[in-house]
Motif scaffolding. Structure first.
Motif, mmCIF file in Angstrom:
data_model
loop_
_atom_site.group_PDB
_atom_site.id
_atom_site.type_symbol
_atom_site.label_atom_id
_atom_site.label_comp_id
_atom_site.label_asym_id
_atom_site.label_seq_id
_atom_site.Cartn_x
_atom_site.Cartn_y
_atom_site.Cartn_z
ATOM 1 N N ALA A 184 0.846 -1.201 0.000
ATOM 2 C CA ALA A 184 0.000 0.000 0.000
ATOM 3 C C ALA A 184 0.876 1.244 0.000
ATOM 4 O O ALA A 184 2.084 1.186 0.274
ATOM 5 N N ASP A 189 -4.523 4.088 2.473
ATOM 6 C CA ASP A 189 -4.541 2.969 1.533
ATOM 7 C C ASP A 189 -4.463 1.635 2.275
ATOM 8 O O ASP A 189 -5.191 0.685 1.964
ATOM 9 N N LYS A 193 -7.684 -0.987 2.118
ATOM 10 C CA LYS A 193 -7.500 -2.355 1.607
ATOM 11 C C LYS A 193 -7.841 -3.391 2.679
ATOM 12 O O LYS A 193 -8.484 -4.410 2.398
#
Length: 464
Positions: A184, A189, A193
């Motif tokens: 990431a 992020d 995820k």
């Protein structure tokens, strides 16, 4: 915690039910025994009721060499490994110590950056790397009597798949860092995820998730604030490394004007759902914060010694009522995922560091490895003790042989005599995952081939 001395387990005609020829069950209030041929578990749940026997009799003059009864099999409540990074079981030997966050080494290696991972790890980190590494970790843990682990690493979808394949219970961390990795780009992020993976596994009763900001020195205030909001919305624990080295405390004082734990409290992280991994270097105010807010601590004694981080003040934490579980910190900073070894080392370190031979007795260490870990994960209602209605996560430990007899105190024997090589059977939610010291999983041969390939790849990269 609940543990039991058992003779031979065997399956009855009903799928998912197990019958035991019983000896003892060790509980906080003393010994209990089931009737012979008692069905202890059915449909993945504990069913057996027990008769109270009282505490083991004191044995005069037996202060050392406490050994257990011939031919008995101790089937105890399964260990909960807290604070591990299971994928790091893949790199072993000389490379293993290099595959941890460089920031953990800052006080010992000034040339390393606190905002990167090692080059070898960065070059290999991938879904397949994590999948194979976690398969290997799960195999090692199951064979050693561990049924549930708490993880913090990248590609949690791969870790979930591996744990599910082998039948383990897992609480996987949704990791957060401010710097990019092959997984990431930034903290948002990482979180996005991980949250997406959590949604995919909501229906699986054995796979849970927690939020896992790596450490105060790798996560910014804004990211912590988002994590606090998410934890409240999703009702999940927070797993974070804290106060592992003196350097990180000095840096927190320099950058933020407060200690790491005080900063985390101001940001709203500390509470019953917070698991602080390591917690080695604590001031008086830190003890008070952990106790007053109801936090848990994952004590990782082997890792603390291997990295020369120090000695966690577990005795004082327990005196203040702080919930302390046991962890391995992962094979990169340990080399083993061995909870029997952690139990014995934790007991001995507490005595040696405090100068009190009565500190952290075996019964308390056994609880740290079982029920305390379950409580830390928010799973104390489901696992951690052999209680009717709880999940049938159980381990049978053979104490047959000259190296394991005689026994005068079953609890002391589990901590100071038995090792993971004594584990014969393991059940998770009533399903037998280890049968007569062999994995029930059919993928062992393929895994061994995959690990050989990874080892060759890592060795070639190391030489280049």
């Amino acid at each position: 915690c609940g543990e039991s001395f058992l003779h031979k387990p065997f399956r009855d005609s009903n799928e998912g039910s197990w019958i035991f020829l019983g000896r003892w069950r060790i509980h906080e209030d003393g010994l209990h025994t089931p009737q012979n041929n008692t069905k202890i578990a059915a449909e993945g749940r504990i069913t057996c009721q027990w008769q109270y026997l009282g505490f083991p009799p004191a044995i005069a003059g037996k202060k050392v060499r406490r050994r257990c009864g011939r031919g008995h099999r101790n089937g105890h409540r399964a260990s909960q490994d807290g604070g591990t990074e299971t994928v790091k079981r893949l790199p072993f030997g000389p490379t293993s110590s290099n595959l941890i966050f460089n920031a953990s080494h800052q006080s010992r290696s000034p040339k390393r950056s606190g905002h990167s991972i090692s080059s070898a790890e960065s070059a290999n980190a991938s879904h397949q790397f994590v999948l194979d590494g976690t398969r290997l970790a799960c195999a090692e843990m199951l064979l050693g009597g561990v049924t549930c682990f708490n993880d913090m690493y990248f590609f949690p979808e791969a870790a979930a798949s591996a744990a599910s394949e082998l039948g383990m219970r897992a609480m996987l961390g949704i990791t957060a860092l401010e710097f990019p990795t092959p997984y990431a780009s930034d903290a948002d992020d990482y979180l996005d995820k991980g949250l997406a993976v959590r949604e995919q596994w909501l229906a699986d009763p054995l796979i849970g998730f927690c939020l896992a900001p790596h450490a105060p020195y790798t996560v910014a205030d804004a990211s912590f604030e988002r994590i606090v909001t998410l934890a409240a919305q999703l009702n999940v624990p927070i797993h974070c490394h804290v106060n592992e080295t003196r350097h990180e405390i000095a840096e927190s004082l320099r950058q933020h004007g407060v200690t790491p734990l005080l900063r985390l409290r101001r940001l709203g992280l500390l509470g019953p759902g917070f698991i602080g991994v390591h917690a080695i270097h604590l001031e008086d105010g830190d003890f008070e914060l952990l106790a007053a807010t109801g936090c848990s601590v994952a004590h990782c004694p082997t890792s603390n010694l291997k990295l020369a981080s120090g000695f966690a003040p577990v005795v004082r934490m327990r005196q203040l009522g702080i919930n302390v579980g046991l962890g391995t910190d992962g094979a990169a900073s340990n080399n083993r995922l061995d909870m029997f070894g952690e139990m014995r080392l934790a007991a001995l370190l507490a005595k040696g560091s405090s100068g009190d031979a009565s500190a952290l007795p075996a019964r308390e260490v056994l609880r740290m490895a079982t029920l305390n870990g379950a409580i830390a994960l928010g799973l104390g209602h489901e696992i951690g003790s052999i209680t009717p209605g709880k999940a049938a996560d159980l381990v049978a430990v053979s104490l047959k042989g000259l190296n394991a007899t005689p026994c005068y105190d079953p609890v002391s024997h589990l901590v100071h005599v038995a090792g993971r090589e004594c584990v014969t059977h393991v059940w998770v939610a009533g399903k037998c995952c280890v049968d007569h010291k062999k994995l029930s999983w059919s993928g062992q041969n393929d895994l061994e081939s995959a690990i050989t390939l990874w080892q060759n790849r890592l060795e070639v990269r190391s030489e280049s």
